[in-house]
Design a protein around this motif. Sequence first.
Motif, PDB file in Angstrom:
ATOM      1  N   ALA A  90       0.832  -1.208   0.000  1.00  0.00           N
ATOM      2  CA  ALA A  90       0.000   0.000   0.000  1.00  0.00           C
ATOM      3  C   ALA A  90       0.865   1.255   0.000  1.00  0.00           C
ATOM      4  N   LYS A  91       1.939   1.242   0.765  1.00  0.00           N
ATOM      5  CA  LYS A  91       2.831   2.400   0.822  1.00  0.00           C
ATOM      6  C   LYS A  91       3.448   2.692  -0.543  1.00  0.00           C
ATOM      7  N   LEU A 112       2.129   2.280  -3.323  1.00  0.00           N
ATOM      8  CA  LEU A 112       1.102   2.868  -4.180  1.00  0.00           C
ATOM      9  C   LEU A 112       0.499   4.141  -3.591  1.00  0.00           C
ATOM     10  N   LEU A 164      -1.318   4.325  -0.862  1.00  0.00           N
ATOM     11  CA  LEU A 164      -2.649   4.020  -0.356  1.00  0.00           C
ATOM     12  C   LEU A 164      -2.629   3.885   1.159  1.00  0.00           C
ATOM     13  N   THR A 165      -3.761   4.118   1.774  1.00  0.00           N
ATOM     14  CA  THR A 165      -3.912   3.939   3.212  1.00  0.00           C
ATOM     15  C   THR A 165      -4.970   2.884   3.465  1.00  0.00           C
ATOM     16  N   ILE A 166      -4.630   1.918   4.271  1.00  0.00           N
ATOM     17  CA  ILE A 166      -5.594   0.877   4.625  1.00  0.00           C
ATOM     18  C   ILE A 166      -6.339   1.345   5.865  1.00  0.00           C
ATOM     19  N   ASP A 173     -13.501   0.088  -1.705  1.00  0.00           N
ATOM     20  CA  ASP A 173     -12.970   0.404  -3.028  1.00  0.00           C
ATOM     21  C   ASP A 173     -12.119  -0.733  -3.568  1.00  0.00           C
ATOM     22  N   TRP A 174     -11.443  -1.441  -2.673  1.00  0.00           N
ATOM     23  CA  TRP A 174     -10.612  -2.561  -3.075  1.00  0.00           C
ATOM     24  C   TRP A 174     -10.391  -3.486  -1.892  1.00  0.00           C
TER      25      TRP A 174
END
Length: 80
Positions: free
Chosen positions: A12-13, A15, A17-19, A54-55
């Motif tokens: 995630a990092k 990309l 993105l934050t989970i 979203d994913w």
Amino acid sequence: PERQRETIRAWAKLLGLTITVWYEDISGRNPRDKADQRPQFQKLMKDAEAGKLDWVVVDSQDRWGTANIHEFGHYCYILN
């Protein structure tokens, strides 16, 4: 579970993105091939069907845990 979380966090990092939500069946016995008996997995699928996600990120396909390829395809269809 921690190794899987770290792998997913690193991905995630990369990309940016934050989970924000984790679904983990980590207490008690949660056989991967019995998706219908895993409460967090069922919550994940309900939230996905409701459009709340979203994913979905899974460390590896075998961690998804289904009885067979047909059940795996069923859940993939729902997520799609």
